[in-house]
Design an enzyme around this catalytic site. Structure first.
Site, short mmCIF file in Angstrom:
data_model
loop_
_atom_site.label_atom_id
_atom_site.label_comp_id
_atom_site.label_asym_id
_atom_site.label_seq_id
_atom_site.Cartn_x
_atom_site.Cartn_y
_atom_site.Cartn_z
CB THR A 14 -0.93 0.00 1.23
OG1 THR A 14 -1.78 -1.14 1.17
CG2 THR A 14 -1.78 1.25 1.26
CB VAL A 15 3.45 2.53 2.32
CG1 VAL A 15 4.30 3.79 2.44
CG2 VAL A 15 2.51 2.42 3.51
CD GLU A 131 7.61 12.88 10.51
OE1 GLU A 131 6.95 12.43 11.47
OE2 GLU A 131 8.40 13.83 10.60
CB VAL A 134 6.39 7.92 14.47
CG1 VAL A 134 5.67 8.31 15.76
CG2 VAL A 134 7.65 7.13 14.79
CD GLU A 192 0.30 -4.31 10.97
OE1 GLU A 192 0.66 -5.06 10.03
OE2 GLU A 192 0.71 -3.14 11.11
CE LYS A 207 2.45 3.41 14.56
NZ LYS A 207 1.02 3.67 14.23
N GLY A 304 -2.42 4.32 6.07
CA GLY A 304 -3.05 4.40 4.76
C GLY A 304 -2.07 4.81 3.68
#
Length: 428
Positions: A14-15, A131, A134, A192, A207, A304
């Site tokens: 997805t990312v 970045e 987290v 997950e 995180k 997302g």
């Protein structure tokens, strides 16, 4: 035009797909903001033939992410595979050894190996940016390392797992049980592959450990995070908390005390009128408190495709601009080892008991609390069944040690029909 910044992407989930889309669709905007073009040179994933809804034409393909990390024609290795070890760790180490900067969204990798990776990168004159690891699209790492650099951070609080927040708020809005909403979240694809990473607080604990290291100049210490998931929270707890003006959240708290570094990711009650109390659905929120700034509240999507890819690109653009901060805000070699500390500051607690429905049961519980020096602020007893009577108690401020001692004494009595639930009420 100046020389392009060349990147390789390992992981096209997805990312990863979101990053490809941004670079393909916003090439001119990125070049303008970065001062140079940003180009994808090569990619790697488990399957080359999978339809990902975005064209990979023009990118070299590497089956092995380590080989991708070692390519001479990339400047930045973008690691989006996930996992604390295995290919992600091997490829990240290979990238640093090959003279590449690294951008990652991998919270587990950094929570476990962040100190050693940061030191290795700095010795090689390279950087690791994270970045996206987290709070998704919320720029909390940049806020801590740059915007609040002139502050001593006194406390970090945050709702850092959108799935848990979705489950808890959905339970309240729909009146559904934990089990029902858990299954709903699973069907929606929110959980997950190992659901305990979410509902057990592990993902959010990773995180919190990263933010603590930045805020307090310490080595990342995930083992020092007190973890408690949301599996024991019932719909009755949700309704009871609301009845008293509170909401239940999986809340991360970190603060440096005279005893050491306190880090906990546990269910807590927060005032329903507070920013954290009003947080709905899968949204994340991080509250940073500093001696000069007082309080900063950051709110936004915690996961997302778009939000997380946005955070990745923020790091990539900084590297393109020549902005090269230390991974944890200061040289990794100078980060001190923290002394883990459990919460000792007194706080009010929410207690739920299921008692045998017989005379004197409640009096025994009250007596145990009194003997431990814990006074009762409010107490309610709800409708009971043929076998037990649910009782809710809110205490005045009490130490966790005294409370745990009292609960242990209660277990030795013959009046409990189930395991007591104790949730801290957090002052915001």
């Amino acid at each position: 035009m100046t020389t392009p910044l060349r990147i390789g992407i390992a992981g096209l989930g997805t990312v990863g797909v979101g990053v490809v889309k941004i670079i393909r669709q916003k090439a001119n905007l990125l070049a303008t903001r970065a001062g140079r073009p940003i180009e994808i040179i090569a990619v790697s994933a488990r399957s080359k033939d999978k339809d990902r809804g975005v064209s990979l034409a023009g990118y070299a393909w590497e089956d092995d992410p380590v080989k991708l990390a070692q390519r001479d024609d990339i400047d930045v290795f973008v690691e989006l595979m996930g996992g604390s070890d295995g290919p992600a760790k091997a490829a990240t180490e290979a990238a640093i050894a090959a003279g590449k900067d690294v951008v990652t969204a991998n919270k587990a990798l950094l929570a476990i190996h962040g100190q050693s990776l940061a030191q290795t990168a700095e010795k090689a004159g390279k950087i690791i940016r994270f970045e996206a690891a987290v709070a998704g699209g919320i720029p909390v790492v940049k806020t801590l390392t740059e915007g609040l650099a002139g502050n001593d951070i006194t406390r970090i609080l945050g709702v850092m797992n959108g799935t848990c927040n979705y489950i808890l708020t959905r339970m309240q809005s729909a009146g559904l049980s934990y089990e029902e909403v858990f299954e709903e979240a699973n069907q929606l694809g929110y959980l997950e592959a190992d659901p305990n990473l979410d509902v057990g607080g592990i993902d959010a604990g990773h995180k919190l450990a990263l933010l603590s290291a930045i805020a307090y100049g310490t080595q990342v210490d995930f083992d020092g995070v007190e973890l408690q998931g949301i599996g024991a929270i019932t719909i009755e707890d949700i309704h009871s908390a609301a009845d008293m003006g509170y909401r239940i959240k999986l809340l991360g708290v970190a603060q440096m005390t005279g005893r050491g570094l306190e880090q906990r990711m546990t269910p807590c009650l927060v005032p329903e009128t507070s920013p954290l109390g009003q947080l709905e659905g899968g949204t994340n929120m991080v509250v940073l408190e500093g001696d000069a700034v007082e309080q900063v509240v950051l709110r936004g999507p915690g996961a997302g495709e778009g939000p997380t890819a946005s955070a990745v690109m923020g790091d990539v653009v900084d590297i393109a601009r020549g902005i090269r901060p230390y991974s944890f805000g200061q040289p990794a070699a100078g980060l001190s080892k923290s002394k883990p500390a459990s919460s000792a500051a007194p706080a009010p607690y929410y207690l739920r008991f299921a008692l045998q429905d017989k005379p004197g049961a409640l009096a025994k519980i009250a007596s145990v609390l009194g003997e431990a020096g814990i006074s009762i602020d409010r107490m309610r007893q709800y409708g009971h069944s043929d076998t037990d009577a649910p009782v809710l108690i809110v205490t005045h401020k009490a130490s966790k040690a005294d409370l745990m001692s009292a609960i242990e004494a209660m277990r030795k009595l013959d009046v409990l029909t189930g395991e007591p639930v104790a949730l801290r009420i957090e002052d915001l």
